[in-house]
Design a protein around this motif. Structure first.
Motif, PDB file in Angstrom:
ATOM      1  N   HIS A 148     -21.568  12.286 -46.147  1.00 17.73           N
ATOM      2  CA  HIS A 148     -21.806  13.730 -46.142  1.00 17.73           C
ATOM      3  C   HIS A 148     -21.214  14.365 -47.410  1.00 17.73           C
ATOM      4  N   ASP A 149     -19.970  14.007 -47.714  1.00 17.45           N
ATOM      5  CA  ASP A 149     -19.303  14.578 -48.891  1.00 17.45           C
ATOM      6  C   ASP A 149     -20.045  14.196 -50.178  1.00 17.45           C
ATOM      7  N   ILE A 150     -20.484  12.944 -50.247  1.00 17.71           N
ATOM      8  CA  ILE A 150     -21.184  12.474 -51.452  1.00 17.71           C
ATOM      9  C   ILE A 150     -22.513  13.208 -51.604  1.00 17.71           C
ATOM     10  N   LEU A 151     -23.263  13.318 -50.515  1.00 18.60           N
ATOM     11  CA  LEU A 151     -24.568  13.995 -50.566  1.00 18.60           C
ATOM     12  C   LEU A 151     -24.424  15.467 -50.937  1.00 18.60           C
ATOM     13  N   LEU A 157     -26.327  21.081 -49.135  1.00 22.20           N
ATOM     14  CA  LEU A 157     -26.593  20.688 -47.747  1.00 22.20           C
ATOM     15  C   LEU A 157     -26.040  21.742 -46.808  1.00 22.20           C
ATOM     16  N   SER A 158     -26.777  22.028 -45.736  1.00 23.61           N
ATOM     17  CA  SER A 158     -26.187  22.933 -44.743  1.00 23.61           C
ATOM     18  C   SER A 158     -25.935  22.189 -43.448  1.00 23.61           C
ATOM     19  N   GLY A 159     -26.215  20.910 -43.410  1.00 23.76           N
ATOM     20  CA  GLY A 159     -25.917  20.145 -42.199  1.00 23.76           C
ATOM     21  C   GLY A 159     -26.308  18.689 -42.344  1.00 23.76           C
ATOM     22  N   LEU A 160     -25.609  17.856 -41.593  1.00 21.95           N
ATOM     23  CA  LEU A 160     -25.943  16.431 -41.578  1.00 21.95           C
ATOM     24  C   LEU A 160     -25.634  15.902 -40.190  1.00 21.95           C
ATOM     25  N   VAL A 213     -30.128  23.417 -47.966  1.00 24.10           N
ATOM     26  CA  VAL A 213     -30.081  24.876 -48.082  1.00 24.10           C
ATOM     27  C   VAL A 213     -31.513  25.322 -48.406  1.00 24.10           C
ATOM     28  N   PRO A 214     -32.065  26.250 -47.628  1.00 23.73           N
ATOM     29  CA  PRO A 214     -33.461  26.648 -47.865  1.00 23.73           C
ATOM     30  C   PRO A 214     -33.700  27.055 -49.314  1.00 23.73           C
ATOM     31  N   GLY A 215     -34.871  26.681 -49.814  1.00 24.04           N
ATOM     32  CA  GLY A 215     -35.258  27.117 -51.157  1.00 24.04           C
ATOM     33  C   GLY A 215     -34.986  26.096 -52.246  1.00 24.04           C
ATOM     34  N   VAL A 216     -34.186  25.053 -51.927  1.00 22.72           N
ATOM     35  CA  VAL A 216     -33.876  24.076 -52.971  1.00 22.72           C
ATOM     36  C   VAL A 216     -34.790  22.867 -52.779  1.00 22.72           C
ATOM     37  N   VAL A 217     -35.569  22.586 -53.807  1.00 19.04           N
ATOM     38  CA  VAL A 217     -36.553  21.502 -53.662  1.00 19.04           C
ATOM     39  C   VAL A 217     -35.967  20.167 -54.122  1.00 19.04           C
TER      40      VAL A 217
END
Ligand SMILES: Nc1nc2c(ncn2[C@@H]2O[C@H](COP(=O)(O)OP(=O)(O)OP(=O)(O)O)[C@@H](O)[C@H]2O)c(=O)[nH]1
Length: 415
Positions: A148-151, A157-160, A213-217
């Protein structure tokens, strides 16, 4: 007539692949060249009048403002890097050369798009970090936390959340979730959720869902990285599962599924350590089946096995979560009761065991009595180390068995 170089400079600026922006003292964009559209996605007309800082990735804003102050104080900035939010949502890394023009009260900046290079470097670093995490992690939850931290460093990221295939195939057990709940049975409806099946050569081992996070492709390199990461994770999960399975087999009894002598010793050592620290009591109850050989001899070994399984089930019945029931071998069992208040408490447990065993068992069409001899040892009264306590409980059990035999002998003589 030869054109004067000054006359063609504006043309040159418009043909540059690098970005050229001019920002006024208030931080507003006064000029942007054509390259801005290719790098940031916004046309010069869309940019002029905007606050430059508004296009910077929020985490990079404080140090960008600091750098702008330094430039406005007269320092020539070369090589400063920060990230901008492209019109399509992705992050763009740029490297600046900037200078303050005091006569015009303008800041002129030339920037190069270094996104590809930085991204490739970042992905390579992440790849190493993932390999290292997979190698070092002690358990699955710890590994997923590291992943999670690496990603999160690579993409917003808003969730994993992650689930592993349960011991019996077909269902998933959620092992990790942060920032989002995971229902492995339901497809991830949210368009920002990216669900990836974790598979090894032997089949599916789990599911990983990440929420961006919405909006990031996402670009192709990131997709490749995620594929690599999920393959690594799947292999690690399979390896951990096999390791846990091997440990389980090594520490449990096949017939009853109870902890075996080895695990009991580990648990006893741990419990004694805790009791010494907290100055608490602990009891061991040795339980040995009476007349088991007779059951085996008269009904057969398979019936004897069924008897032992039912015996184990009854010993476990009504036990507290913290109690341990172990099979030491043959027809010998041991209860580890941590945190008992008094020796009487252990005696009450033993009375309960005899009551649970009282109902006869129907085996091979016969009614078979379940009886046992028991012996108690209490820490610290009867001993302070594991071996002494085990010997004490064994001796007490043997005394109980001898007394019972003696009573039965007298009873037979009188009859
Ligand atoms: N069916 C079955 N029998 C087992 C197993 N392990 C040990 N035994 C048998 O359990 C019996 C234990 O014998 P003993 O210790 O004399 O037990 P007992 O007849 O209860 O004797 P007392 O304890 O003196 O009452 C032996 O016959 C072993 O062969 C097992 O896993 N399954």
């Amino acid at each position: 007539m030869e054109p004067r170089i000054h006359d063609i400079l504006p043309n040159l600026v418009e043909h540059l692949l690098d970005v050229v922006v001019v920002v006024n003292a208030a931080g507003k964009i006064a000029y942007a060249n054509a390259a801005c559209e290719a790098v940031f996605g916004y046309s010069p007309a869309e940019l002029v009048g905007n606050e430059m800082i508004g296009h910077v990735v929020p985490e990079d804003r404080p140090r960008t403002l600091e750098e702008a102050r330094r430039v406005m104080a007269g320092l020539h900035c070369v090589g400063f890097e920060n990230r901008y939010i492209h019109k399509d949502g992705r992050y763009v890394h740029v490297m600046w050369s900037a200078r303050w023009l005091p006569d015009h009260q303008l800041r002129i900046g030339v920037a190069r798009d270094v996104t590809r290079i930085r991204h490739a470097e970042q992905i390579q670093a992440m790849t190493y970090a993932i390999s290292e995490a997979v190698h070092d992690a002690g358990n699955l939850a710890e590994l997923l936390q590291k992943i999670h931290d690496i990603l999160a460093r690579l993409m917003p990221l808003s969730g994993l959340a992650a689930a592993a295939c349960g011991p019996v195939g077909g269902h998933y057990e959620v092992v990790y979730q942060a920032g989002m709940a995971l229902d492995p049975a339901a497809p991830q409806a949210d368009e920002h959720c990216h669900a990836m099946e974790l598979t090894t050569l032997s089949g599916p081992v789990g599911l990983l869902v990440l929420r961006r996070v919405p909006g990031v492709v996402q670009d192709e390199k990131e997709r490749d990285f995620l594929r690599f990461m999920t393959a690594q994770l799947a292999t690690a999960m399979e390896r951990m599962r096999l390791k846990a399975q091997t440990r389980h087999f090594a520490l449990h009894d096949d017939l009853t599924g109870l902890p075996n002598r080895r695990l009991l010793k580990e648990l006893l050592a741990e419990a004694l350590h805790g009791c010494r620290r907290r100055q608490q009591r602990l009891a061991l109850v040795f339980v040995d089946v009476d007349g088991f050989k007779q059951i085996n001899d008269s009904l057969g070994h398979a019936a004897g096995d069924c008897f032992l399984q039912e015996f184990a089930r009854r010993l476990r019945h009504n036990r507290r979560q913290t109690d341990t029931v172990a099979r030491l071998g043959g027809d010998e069992f041991l209860l580890l009761l941590p945190d008992i208040q008094t020796a009487e408490h252990a005696h009450a447990v033993v009375t309960g065991i005899h009551a649970t065993l009282a109902a006869p068992l129907q085996l091979e069409g016969r009614s078979v009595a379940m009886r046992a001899s028991t012996g108690i040892a209490v820490f610290p009264e009867d001993g302070t180390d594991a071996d002494v306590l085990l010997q004490h409980a064994d001796k007490a059990m043997y005394a109980h068995k001898t007394a019972r035999r003696e009573r039965e002998r007298k009873h037979d003589e009188q009859a």
